[in-house]
Design an enzyme around this catalytic site. Structure first.
Site, PDB file in Angstrom:
ATOM      1  N   CYS A  94       7.213  -7.889  -7.929  1.00 31.37           N
ATOM      2  CA  CYS A  94       5.826  -7.766  -7.745  1.00 31.37           C
ATOM      3  C   CYS A  94       5.133  -8.386  -9.072  1.00 31.37           C
ATOM      4  O   CYS A  94       5.632  -8.164 -10.302  1.00 31.37           O
ATOM      5  CB  CYS A  94       5.576  -6.474  -7.732  1.00 31.37           C
ATOM      6  SG  CYS A  94       3.692  -5.770  -7.745  1.00 31.37           S
ATOM      7  N   HIS A 136       4.872  -4.888   1.581  1.00 32.02           N
ATOM      8  CA  HIS A 136       4.649  -4.579   0.184  1.00 32.02           C
ATOM      9  C   HIS A 136       3.081  -4.781  -0.141  1.00 32.02           C
ATOM     10  O   HIS A 136       2.789  -4.097  -0.922  1.00 32.02           O
ATOM     11  CB  HIS A 136       5.362  -6.112  -0.533  1.00 32.02           C
ATOM     12  CG  HIS A 136       5.295  -5.911  -1.962  1.00 32.02           C
ATOM     13  ND1 HIS A 136       5.993  -6.029  -2.808  1.00 32.02           N
ATOM     14  CD2 HIS A 136       3.959  -6.215  -2.758  1.00 32.02           C
ATOM     15  CE1 HIS A 136       5.548  -5.843  -4.146  1.00 32.02           C
ATOM     16  NE2 HIS A 136       4.436  -6.107  -3.998  1.00 32.02           N
ATOM     17  N   GLU A 137       2.325  -5.728   0.463  1.00 35.79           N
ATOM     18  CA  GLU A 137       1.081  -5.992   0.117  1.00 35.79           C
ATOM     19  C   GLU A 137       0.132  -4.925   0.858  1.00 35.79           C
ATOM     20  O   GLU A 137      -0.863  -4.437   0.225  1.00 35.79           O
ATOM     21  CB  GLU A 137       0.448  -7.175   0.558  1.00 35.79           C
ATOM     22  CG  GLU A 137       1.336  -8.451   0.291  1.00 35.79           C
ATOM     23  CD  GLU A 137       1.310  -8.688  -1.455  1.00 35.79           C
ATOM     24  OE1 GLU A 137       0.552  -7.769  -2.282  1.00 35.79           O
ATOM     25  OE2 GLU A 137       1.974  -9.228  -1.905  1.00 35.79           O
ATOM     26  N   HIS A 140       0.404  -2.037  -1.384  1.00 33.88           N
ATOM     27  CA  HIS A 140      -0.505  -1.987  -2.583  1.00 33.88           C
ATOM     28  C   HIS A 140      -2.361  -1.451  -2.002  1.00 33.88           C
ATOM     29  O   HIS A 140      -2.595  -0.766  -2.955  1.00 33.88           O
ATOM     30  CB  HIS A 140      -0.906  -3.628  -3.014  1.00 33.88           C
ATOM     31  CG  HIS A 140       0.293  -3.969  -4.078  1.00 33.88           C
ATOM     32  ND1 HIS A 140       0.160  -3.532  -5.173  1.00 33.88           N
ATOM     33  CD2 HIS A 140       0.962  -5.036  -3.963  1.00 33.88           C
ATOM     34  CE1 HIS A 140       1.023  -4.014  -5.858  1.00 33.88           C
ATOM     35  NE2 HIS A 140       1.615  -4.968  -4.988  1.00 33.88           N
TER      36      HIS A 140
HETATM   37 ZN   LIG Z   1       2.960  -6.459  -5.798  1.00 30.25          ZN
END
Ligand SMILES: [Zn+2]
Length: 174
Positions: A94, A136-137, A140
């Site tokens: 990340c 993953h995004e 966020h």
């Molecule tokens: Zn990240």
């Protein structure tokens, strides 16, 4: 339109549940996407990795992600609408903790609904590398980080140490 600094682990904005974008007409959304693109391109040029970035990483808590991959490039209000029961395990990284590698479990395939920059509804089906990147995004956007997904605390390591292990061919030990 400029390269923004990337917030690092510990910054509270990274822990924000981001707000849905409702205004698609104004310049604000375009400017945010341009900043994300520029910041992603700059990071890739400097560090040699990186395929995606989410708005909270540059301090803007809106549900927007930008990818540099085959497929959609800017996703607004992305939501996972389907996910495989089959999981994959991988080492994740990340921008917000670039020296750390985290072993996580992700769904092997997912379906994501999102809006494009005009506000039109779109769907993308993803498997493997694109699926784990989207997970993953999208995490966020919900204030969730890869470290939260670590399969256990032993699998949060310095990336440089992981590289040493890989070169010693003892990766399976991890
Ligand atoms: Zn990240």
């Amino acid at each position: 339109m400029s390269v923004q600094s990337i917030l690092l682990l510990g910054n509270p904005v990274l822990r924000t549940r981001c707000a849905k974008v409702r205004d698609f007409g104004g310049a604000g959304l375009r400017a945010l996407v341009d900043d994300l693109r520029d910041t992603l391109a700059d990071f890739r040029a400097r560090k040699g990795f990186g395929r995606g970035i989410a708005a909270p990483q540059i301090g803007d808590p809106r549900r927007v992600i930008v990818l540099q991959v085959e497929g959609p490039q800017a996703l607004v209000n992305p939501t996972i609408t389907r996910q495989s029961r089959t999981m994959m395990t991988l080492w994740d990284d990340c921008f917000s903790f670039p020296d750390i590698a985290v072993k996580v479990k992700r769904h092997l395939s997912i379906e994501v609904q999102y809006q494009d920059l005009e506000g039109k509804r779109q769907v993308v089906k993803a498997r493997g590398a694109l699926a784990e990147l989207l997970q993953h995004e999208i995490d966020h956007c919900n204030g969730v980080l890869a470290v939260d997904r670590a399969i256990d605390s032993r699998h949060i390591v310095y990336a440089s140490e992981l590289e040493k292990l890989k070169s010693l061919h003892v990766r399976k030990e991890m």
